[in-house]
Design a protein around this motif. Structure first.
Motif, PDB file in Angstrom:
ATOM      1  N   ASN A 108     -13.856  -1.829  -1.886  1.00 14.92           N
ATOM      2  CA  ASN A 108     -13.350  -0.506  -2.269  1.00 14.92           C
ATOM      3  C   ASN A 108     -11.848  -0.360  -2.166  1.00 14.92           C
ATOM      4  O   ASN A 108     -11.357   0.710  -1.802  1.00 14.92           O
ATOM      5  CB  ASN A 108     -14.008   0.577  -1.399  1.00 14.92           C
ATOM      6  CG  ASN A 108     -15.221   1.129  -2.111  1.00 14.92           C
ATOM      7  OD1 ASN A 108     -15.160   1.376  -3.314  1.00 14.92           O
ATOM      8  ND2 ASN A 108     -16.307   1.294  -1.379  1.00 14.92           N
ATOM      9  N   VAL A 109     -11.103  -1.419  -2.445  1.00 15.77           N
ATOM     10  CA  VAL A 109      -9.640  -1.288  -2.350  1.00 15.77           C
ATOM     11  C   VAL A 109      -9.029  -0.768  -3.659  1.00 15.77           C
ATOM     12  O   VAL A 109      -7.868  -0.350  -3.673  1.00 15.77           O
ATOM     13  CB  VAL A 109      -8.945  -2.616  -1.945  1.00 15.77           C
ATOM     14  CG1 VAL A 109      -9.396  -3.050  -0.555  1.00 15.77           C
ATOM     15  CG2 VAL A 109      -9.194  -3.710  -2.966  1.00 15.77           C
ATOM     16  N   LEU A 110      -9.809  -0.816  -4.738  1.00 15.48           N
ATOM     17  CA  LEU A 110      -9.259  -0.327  -6.010  1.00 15.48           C
ATOM     18  C   LEU A 110      -9.246   1.203  -6.008  1.00 15.48           C
ATOM     19  O   LEU A 110     -10.262   1.843  -5.765  1.00 15.48           O
ATOM     20  CB  LEU A 110     -10.098  -0.836  -7.186  1.00 15.48           C
ATOM     21  CG  LEU A 110     -10.060  -2.347  -7.417  1.00 15.48           C
ATOM     22  CD1 LEU A 110     -10.938  -2.737  -8.594  1.00 15.48           C
ATOM     23  CD2 LEU A 110      -8.629  -2.822  -7.657  1.00 15.48           C
ATOM     24  N   THR A 111      -8.062   1.753  -6.254  1.00 15.70           N
ATOM     25  CA  THR A 111      -7.894   3.208  -6.271  1.00 15.70           C
ATOM     26  C   THR A 111      -6.953   3.544  -7.422  1.00 15.70           C
ATOM     27  O   THR A 111      -6.513   2.646  -8.152  1.00 15.70           O
ATOM     28  CB  THR A 111      -7.223   3.694  -4.968  1.00 15.70           C
ATOM     29  OG1 THR A 111      -5.910   3.091  -4.902  1.00 15.70           O
ATOM     30  CG2 THR A 111      -8.031   3.299  -3.742  1.00 15.70           C
ATOM     31  N   ALA A 112      -6.626   4.818  -7.547  1.00 14.22           N
ATOM     32  CA  ALA A 112      -5.626   5.198  -8.545  1.00 14.22           C
ATOM     33  C   ALA A 112      -4.284   4.538  -8.228  1.00 14.22           C
ATOM     34  O   ALA A 112      -3.443   4.345  -9.106  1.00 14.22           O
ATOM     35  CB  ALA A 112      -5.487   6.714  -8.583  1.00 14.22           C
ATOM     36  N   GLN A 113      -4.086   4.186  -6.961  1.00 14.87           N
ATOM     37  CA  GLN A 113      -2.816   3.591  -6.516  1.00 14.87           C
ATOM     38  C   GLN A 113      -2.813   2.066  -6.582  1.00 14.87           C
ATOM     39  O   GLN A 113      -1.780   1.440  -6.386  1.00 14.87           O
ATOM     40  CB  GLN A 113      -2.544   3.979  -5.038  1.00 14.87           C
ATOM     41  CG  GLN A 113      -2.491   5.464  -4.795  1.00 14.87           C
ATOM     42  CD  GLN A 113      -1.206   6.053  -5.325  1.00 14.87           C
ATOM     43  OE1 GLN A 113      -0.132   5.680  -4.889  1.00 14.87           O
ATOM     44  NE2 GLN A 113      -1.309   6.942  -6.295  1.00 14.87           N
ATOM     45  N   THR A 165       0.823  -1.210   0.000  1.00 14.44           N
ATOM     46  CA  THR A 165       0.000   0.000   0.000  1.00 14.44           C
ATOM     47  C   THR A 165       0.860   1.263   0.000  1.00 14.44           C
ATOM     48  O   THR A 165       0.336   2.374   0.004  1.00 14.44           O
ATOM     49  CB  THR A 165      -0.917   0.037   1.242  1.00 14.44           C
ATOM     50  OG1 THR A 165      -0.093  -0.197   2.394  1.00 14.44           O
ATOM     51  CG2 THR A 165      -2.005  -1.009   1.171  1.00 14.44           C
ATOM     52  N   ASN A 167     -15.702  -3.873 -13.942  1.00 10.93           N
ATOM     53  CA  ASN A 167     -14.734  -2.795 -13.737  1.00 10.93           C
ATOM     54  C   ASN A 167     -14.474  -2.155 -15.101  1.00 10.93           C
ATOM     55  O   ASN A 167     -13.495  -2.457 -15.769  1.00 10.93           O
ATOM     56  CB  ASN A 167     -13.450  -3.450 -13.184  1.00 10.93           C
ATOM     57  CG  ASN A 167     -12.481  -2.451 -12.621  1.00 10.93           C
ATOM     58  OD1 ASN A 167     -12.799  -1.269 -12.451  1.00 10.93           O
ATOM     59  ND2 ASN A 167     -11.270  -2.915 -12.338  1.00 10.93           N
ATOM     60  N   GLN A 219      -4.376  -0.904  -8.981  1.00 10.19           N
ATOM     61  CA  GLN A 219      -5.196  -1.273 -10.129  1.00 10.19           C
ATOM     62  C   GLN A 219      -5.003  -2.748 -10.469  1.00 10.19           C
ATOM     63  O   GLN A 219      -4.091  -3.398  -9.963  1.00 10.19           O
ATOM     64  CB  GLN A 219      -4.831  -0.375 -11.320  1.00 10.19           C
ATOM     65  CG  GLN A 219      -5.130   1.093 -10.989  1.00 10.19           C
ATOM     66  CD  GLN A 219      -5.309   1.948 -12.221  1.00 10.19           C
ATOM     67  OE1 GLN A 219      -5.254   1.485 -13.346  1.00 10.19           O
ATOM     68  NE2 GLN A 219      -5.537   3.238 -11.987  1.00 10.19           N
TER      69      GLN A 219
END
Lengths: 327, 327
Positions: free
Chosen positions: B262-267, B237, B283, B269
């Motif tokens: 909700n773990v998918l973020t811009a950081q 992370t 997705n 993928q």
């Protein structure tokens, strides 16, 4: 062996110094009239020469190929491949091999595949029929070729059959939502006409919700995002509604959009027939009707093996109903 | 016809008043030495009697069954059923029928199925090999039976082959994330040892990310929620990370949890090999490597048909590489 392909049963008999009949008996495992010495001699010659019996010749004598044709409606459906795996597991214990044919939901293709299967040396057929009438099937299936039907019921009797309790399963699920005060059911299905599984499910839903709505979709696998949007926007919002998918692939195409757009609430829930764990991965609290295609295939194989055992005796046909679970 | 099963080629010849050789020529479509009158007479007798040529007898004469064995690693994978559908579409245009066998990723099962196929009258084999070494395959495949391999590369040559550009495809995808500043790649795969597709993909990733991590999962389809949780909690992370799935079914088992939590973020993928539209439904902005199993099957069928056409001529083996798309 450079020329092993040209060896025939004569050559083996000559080299072993025995008759062709003796070699033939050896090849079919009928060793009771033969000394161990003779059997060992034939075995040795076969090993030395790398002789492979010509399957056609063996089949002409035994009329048995060991191959069972398993005819699925659509190999892209998990149901089809699982019933194939279930049937194969039982067949293999008895030294039969299941091979899979795909009718791709086409009546015409079904006819031509059955013609081909009938011309070849298959020992039996397990099939998910497209034609709803056994008379149509009988035109294309060789007489005396044992057949077991799976999944879809047909009219006209004459074949053993393994089905799910579609009507009861759909009714139980509908009742669950009725008990919880859901006012509407919207069914999403491929066209139901002439497909016994779908008409049975529809009867089950209508027994509880006589005013249930139906949205028919021509074919799963090709729904565009706009069509999905249109479907979602049609859903009633004035009272608790359950969306009831008759086909898992339709659910898997539409459910992700519903999740992403946050339309699922206490007032709008989904349920349906679903055999994989994908829908539950998406929506852990969903209740689903699960058939058991592996067990259905295995049961069909058991019926077929019984037919193969006592082909001569004319017995009544059997119908096995495998109950679906709802959880 | 009550006794049609007992009719043989002799009976037809007698009733038509022609020789057995003439009936045989008729059955094999060799009409050039025969008057229209004779041909029509034989046709009429066959129709009247409902005579069905014994396939074994025909095969003994023609050495052709019209059946092609298509051997898949796992019929539950979309890749397998799609390459079957692609191969069938081409074969059928030439009056061959593809039938599907399932090795269920077992080397032992592969050997026994190939033994059985070799004993039967199949005209050719298209297979997704489990054994990585052609010498192993050759022990179980009858000499002169044309074979085309699909998907996985083997050592030892001798067979035509159709593969995806696995290494390049994985490298292109990795480069895309490197260009965007992603520091880490975590690959999630079934065990990669001895499976050429997976080792090639791993080489492609490592060419761009020499320190890429690998999480191996014994078998897709049986991951429990706890294991998924453990995998998700292992992901770095501290810097932009991409999770790279080597197998679609693994992605479909893990991605829904990532979305729900909700773990998918811009950081963080995801990307990977994926042939169905399910992952994109889940997705929409994901970039995926798509092979083209239908085209791979069709290309394999074309190679096989060429072998069947000119069996006698010994030609070099061919390898076709079908490029995957990344979008």
């Amino acid at each position: 062996m450079a020329n092993e392909e040209k060896l025939n049963i004569n050559d083996i008999a000559e080299r072993a110094g025995v008759s062709i009949a003796t070699v033939s008996r050896y090849l079919h495992g009928r060793l009771e009239k033969m000394s161990d010495k003779t059997a060992n001699r034939i075995k040795q010659i076969i090993e030395e020469t790398g002789y492979v019996p010509n399957a056609s010749a063996v089949q002409l004598m035994t009329q048995r190929s060991g191959l069972i044709a398993i005819v699925a409606a659509d190999v892209d459906d998990y149901f089809s491949t699982e019933f194939f795996k279930g049937a194969s597991s039982i067949l293999e214990a008895e030294s039969y091999t299941g091979v899979l044919f795909d009718t791709n939901s086409s009546v015409k293709r079904e006819a031509s595949l059955l013609d081909r299967i009938s011309q070849q040396n298959f020992d039996g057929v397990i099939m998910q029929p497209i034609s709803a009438d056994n008379e149509v099937l009988q035109k294309h299936i060789k007489k005396n070729l044992p057949v077991v039907l799976v999944d879809r019921e047909t009219t006209g009797g004459d074949y053993d059959m393994v089905v799910t309790d579609n009507e009861q399963a759909a009714k139980r699920a509908a009742q669950h939502y009725r008990d919880q005060g859901f006012a509407n059911v919207v069914v999403i299905s491929e066209p139901i006409a002439n497909v016994s599984t779908r008409t049975a499910r529809w009867r089950g839903v209508q027994a509880v919700y006589p005013d249930a709505q139906m949205i028919e979709i021509a074919h799963a696998g090709i729904i565009g995002a706009e069509q999905v949007q249109a479907i979602i926007s049609q859903l009633p919002t004035d009272a608790p509604t359950v969306v009831f998918f008759f086909k898992e692939r339709l659910m898997l195409e539409i459910l992700p959009h519903m999740i992403r757009e946050n339309v699922l609430t206490a007032q709008l829930q989904v349920t349906g027939f679903s055999d994989t764990k994908l829908a539950r991965d998406l929506n852990p609290n969903v209740k689903l009707i699960q058939q058991n295609p592996f067990l259905m295939g295995a049961s069909a194989a058991e019926l077929l093996l019984r037919r193969l055992d006592k082909k001569a005796t004319k017995t009544q046909t059997e119908k096995i109903v495998i109950a679906a679970t709802y959880e």
